[in-house]
Design a protein around this motif. Structure first.
Motif, PDB file in Angstrom:
ATOM      1  N   SER A   1      28.070  37.980  35.830  1.00  0.00           N
ATOM      2  CA  SER A   1      28.376  39.103  36.707  1.00  0.00           C
ATOM      3  C   SER A   1      27.609  40.344  36.272  1.00  0.00           C
ATOM      4  CB  SER A   1      29.884  39.384  36.714  1.00  0.00           C
ATOM      5  OG  SER A   1      30.600  38.269  37.221  1.00  0.00           O
ATOM      6  N   ALA A   2      27.604  41.353  37.149  1.00  0.00           N
ATOM      7  CA  ALA A   2      26.871  42.589  36.890  1.00  0.00           C
ATOM      8  C   ALA A   2      27.833  43.770  36.850  1.00  0.00           C
ATOM      9  CB  ALA A   2      25.816  42.803  37.976  1.00  0.00           C
TER      10      ALA A   2
ATOM     11  N   VAL B   1      22.591  39.599  42.122  1.00  0.00           N
ATOM     12  CA  VAL B   1      22.266  40.957  41.666  1.00  0.00           C
ATOM     13  C   VAL B   1      20.955  40.991  40.872  1.00  0.00           C
ATOM     14  CG1 VAL B   1      23.053  42.952  40.351  1.00  0.00           C
ATOM     15  CG2 VAL B   1      24.713  41.569  41.619  1.00  0.00           C
ATOM     16  N   ALA B   2      20.859  40.176  39.817  1.00  0.00           N
ATOM     17  CA  ALA B   2      19.651  40.196  38.987  1.00  0.00           C
ATOM     18  C   ALA B   2      18.425  39.789  39.796  1.00  0.00           C
ATOM     19  CB  ALA B   2      19.822  39.288  37.777  1.00  0.00           C
ATOM     20  N   ASN B   3      18.557  38.774  40.629  1.00  0.00           N
ATOM     21  CA  ASN B   3      17.412  38.339  41.427  1.00  0.00           C
ATOM     22  C   ASN B   3      16.984  39.401  42.432  1.00  0.00           C
ATOM     23  OD1 ASN B   3      16.746  35.865  40.297  1.00  0.00           O
ATOM     24  ND2 ASN B   3      18.205  34.740  41.547  1.00  0.00           N
ATOM     25  N   THR B   4      17.939  40.121  42.989  1.00  0.00           N
ATOM     26  CA  THR B   4      17.604  41.225  43.884  1.00  0.00           C
ATOM     27  C   THR B   4      16.861  42.313  43.128  1.00  0.00           C
ATOM     28  OG1 THR B   4      19.503  40.804  45.327  1.00  0.00           O
ATOM     29  CG2 THR B   4      18.545  43.021  45.395  1.00  0.00           C
TER      30      THR B   4
ATOM     31  N   ASN C   1      33.518  49.261  38.898  1.00  0.00           N
ATOM     32  CA  ASN C   1      32.126  49.315  38.459  1.00  0.00           C
ATOM     33  C   ASN C   1      31.462  47.945  38.432  1.00  0.00           C
ATOM     34  OD1 ASN C   1      32.650  52.027  38.066  1.00  0.00           O
ATOM     35  ND2 ASN C   1      31.547  52.134  36.133  1.00  0.00           N
ATOM     36  N   VAL C   2      32.120  46.941  38.961  1.00  0.00           N
ATOM     37  CA  VAL C   2      31.468  45.639  39.141  1.00  0.00           C
ATOM     38  C   VAL C   2      30.510  45.758  40.323  1.00  0.00           C
ATOM     39  CG1 VAL C   2      31.793  43.208  39.733  1.00  0.00           C
ATOM     40  CG2 VAL C   2      33.406  44.347  38.190  1.00  0.00           C
ATOM     41  N   LEU C   3      29.251  45.369  40.112  1.00  0.00           N
ATOM     42  CA  LEU C   3      28.258  45.437  41.186  1.00  0.00           C
ATOM     43  C   LEU C   3      28.108  44.066  41.822  1.00  0.00           C
ATOM     44  CD1 LEU C   3      26.165  47.110  42.739  1.00  0.00           C
ATOM     45  CD2 LEU C   3      24.478  46.467  41.014  1.00  0.00           C
ATOM     46  N   GLY C   4      28.352  43.986  43.110  1.00  0.00           N
ATOM     47  CA  GLY C   4      28.334  42.697  43.793  1.00  0.00           C
ATOM     48  C   GLY C   4      29.610  41.918  43.509  1.00  0.00           C
ATOM     49  N   ARG C   5      29.696  40.720  44.031  1.00  0.00           N
ATOM     50  CA  ARG C   5      30.875  39.887  43.795  1.00  0.00           C
ATOM     51  C   ARG C   5      30.833  39.286  42.402  1.00  0.00           C
ATOM     52  NH1 ARG C   5      28.816  37.936  48.419  1.00  0.00           N
ATOM     53  NH2 ARG C   5      28.410  35.912  47.441  1.00  0.00           N
ATOM     54  N   MET C   6      32.000  39.040  41.833  1.00  0.00           N
ATOM     55  CA  MET C   6      32.080  38.371  40.540  1.00  0.00           C
ATOM     56  C   MET C   6      31.394  37.010  40.641  1.00  0.00           C
ATOM     57  SD  MET C   6      33.530  40.443  38.477  1.00  0.00           S
ATOM     58  CE  MET C   6      33.679  39.294  37.106  1.00  0.00           C
ATOM     59  N   GLY C   7      30.620  36.697  39.618  1.00  0.00           N
ATOM     60  CA  GLY C   7      29.943  35.408  39.587  1.00  0.00           C
ATOM     61  C   GLY C   7      28.568  35.401  40.226  1.00  0.00           C
ATOM     62  N   THR C   8      28.150  36.540  40.806  1.00  0.00           N
ATOM     63  CA  THR C   8      26.828  36.600  41.442  1.00  0.00           C
ATOM     64  C   THR C   8      25.857  37.487  40.655  1.00  0.00           C
ATOM     65  OG1 THR C   8      27.421  38.485  42.860  1.00  0.00           O
ATOM     66  CG2 THR C   8      27.867  36.266  43.716  1.00  0.00           C
TER      67      THR C   8
END
Length: 381
Positions: free
Chosen positions: A174-175, A227-230, A215-222
């Protein structure tokens, strides 16, 4: 946003880069520090938010004009351009695309103004290309997530106020948006680097750092798959233009020196083999810029092919920059090996592009897999 407006932004940025940034680039490299007045100079001109939405204070530049801006700043100073790659592209553009309305309202205006500097915390001491194997851990404890671990090679971590952190809980990646003021977060600056010396690289340590759920960016587990790939997509686009910037800067230095330096009673630019290196550089740079422009147009059109085209542009442009910078050193001879001349720095900086945002070898694998799928001819029965 009209082309005339965007072109005016580019022209003002070029004037600032040539007058203020470029003359000091060697000093930034030697001091291993990007002065705050340079960051403020970019921010005051809106350049830290160049591609970000106008509603958050950004300039709203389209990908093509933002690419041109990246080239202009990168020609002047690689470390200054690195701030755009990290703060504006990897974090800013990712937050604009994936952040919640509350996250965008809270963070983007400050990123545009430069009152907060952001960095992308993915790499670790033993984790680089294999980003799915991050060792930094998070654990849900009540209403917060607790982070423990260590990040390394993080550009601008030394002065950052906001860290986009990729962490894992077992197989769940997660991010998180982590603020510097969070208790348990500490930073150790890094020195003695091959390139990006003024980009305030540092290690970041997380010792029971509590991050609120908002402060979690995007959905948990993505955190990696999405997130990183984006973020890396935006980062690779910026690095592709950085390659064009280094190549163009090295070419200009090479040509200037070849027109002045004399050997055997004539300017070295008259020698056929020197002309060969210049011809190769001109051709390669034009090809690299065309790849970047194609990637930008595909991004603007929302074309699915944009991702692979950006990978190809990053791969080609980084290799091109290294070759052109190496030839520039060759034209300069002994002077090219001395830091009193810019080509020494450009040569070091060019190698960095083959490593960051996915190595050239990783890009080759992805491009080859794409080619195997797309260009296999099917037999006619």
């Amino acid at each position: 946003m009209s082309d005339a407006y965007q072109q005016s932004v580019i022209e003002q940025a070029e004037a600032y880069a040539e007058k203020v940034i470029r003359p000091q680039a060697g000093q930034f490299d030697r001091q291993e520090s990007l002065p705050r007045e340079i960051i403020d100079g970019l921010a005051s001109r809106g350049l830290l938010g160049a591609p970000l939405p106008v509603q958050y204070g950004g300039l709203g530049l389209d990908p093509l004009f933002y690419g041109k801006l990246t080239e202009i700043i990168g020609k002047a100073c690689c470390s200054t351009r690195s701030l755009l790659t990290v703060h504006t592209s990897l974090v800013g553009e990712t937050l604009a695309k994936l952040g919640t309305p509350a996250q965008r309202e809270r963070f983007l205006p400050d990123l545009v103004k430069g009152s907060r500097i952001a960095c992308f915390a993915l790499s670790e001491p033993k984790v680089g290309t294999d980003a799915t194997s991050v060792k930094t851990r998070f654990e849900k404890q009540g209403d917060v997530y607790v982070l423990n671990g260590r990040k390394k090679w993080i550009s601008f971590a030394g002065i950052a106020d906001l860290y986009l952190v990729i962490a894992a809980d077992g197989d769940t990646v997660s991010a998180f948006l982590v603020e510097r003021t969070a208790p348990g977060l500490s930073v150790k600056p890094m020195s003695g680097l091959l390139g990006n010396r003024a980009a305030h690289l540092a290690e970041v340590f997380f010792d029971n750092v509590e991050v609120p759920a908002e402060n979690v960016l995007g959905r948990m587990g993505t955190g990696f798959s999405f997130v990183a790939n984006t973020a890396l997509f935006y980062g690779r686009y910026s690095i592709a233009w950085a390659g064009v910037a280094i190549g163009q800067a090295a070419l200009e230095e090479m040509v200037g020196y070849a027109c002045e330096r004399e050997q055997f009673g004539q300017k070295i630019g008259e020698f056929q083999l020197v002309k060969g290196m210049i011809a190769d550089a001109v051709t390669q740079i034009h090809a690299a810029r065309a790849l970047c422009e194609r990637s930008g147009r595909l991004r603007m059109a929302g074309d699915d092919d944009a991702v692979m085209e950006v990978n190809m542009a990053k791969y080609f442009c980084s290799k091109m920059a290294l070759q052109v910078a190496a030839n520039a050193v060759q034209v300069f001879g002994g002077n090219g090996c001395w830091n009193e001349y810019p080509v020494e720095r450009l040569f070091r900086e060019s190698k960095i592009l083959e490593v960051i945002e996915g190595t050239s070898q990783v890009q080759q694998v992805m491009i080859a897999n794409h080619g195997m799928r797309r260009y296999r001819r099917h037999k006619v029965v």
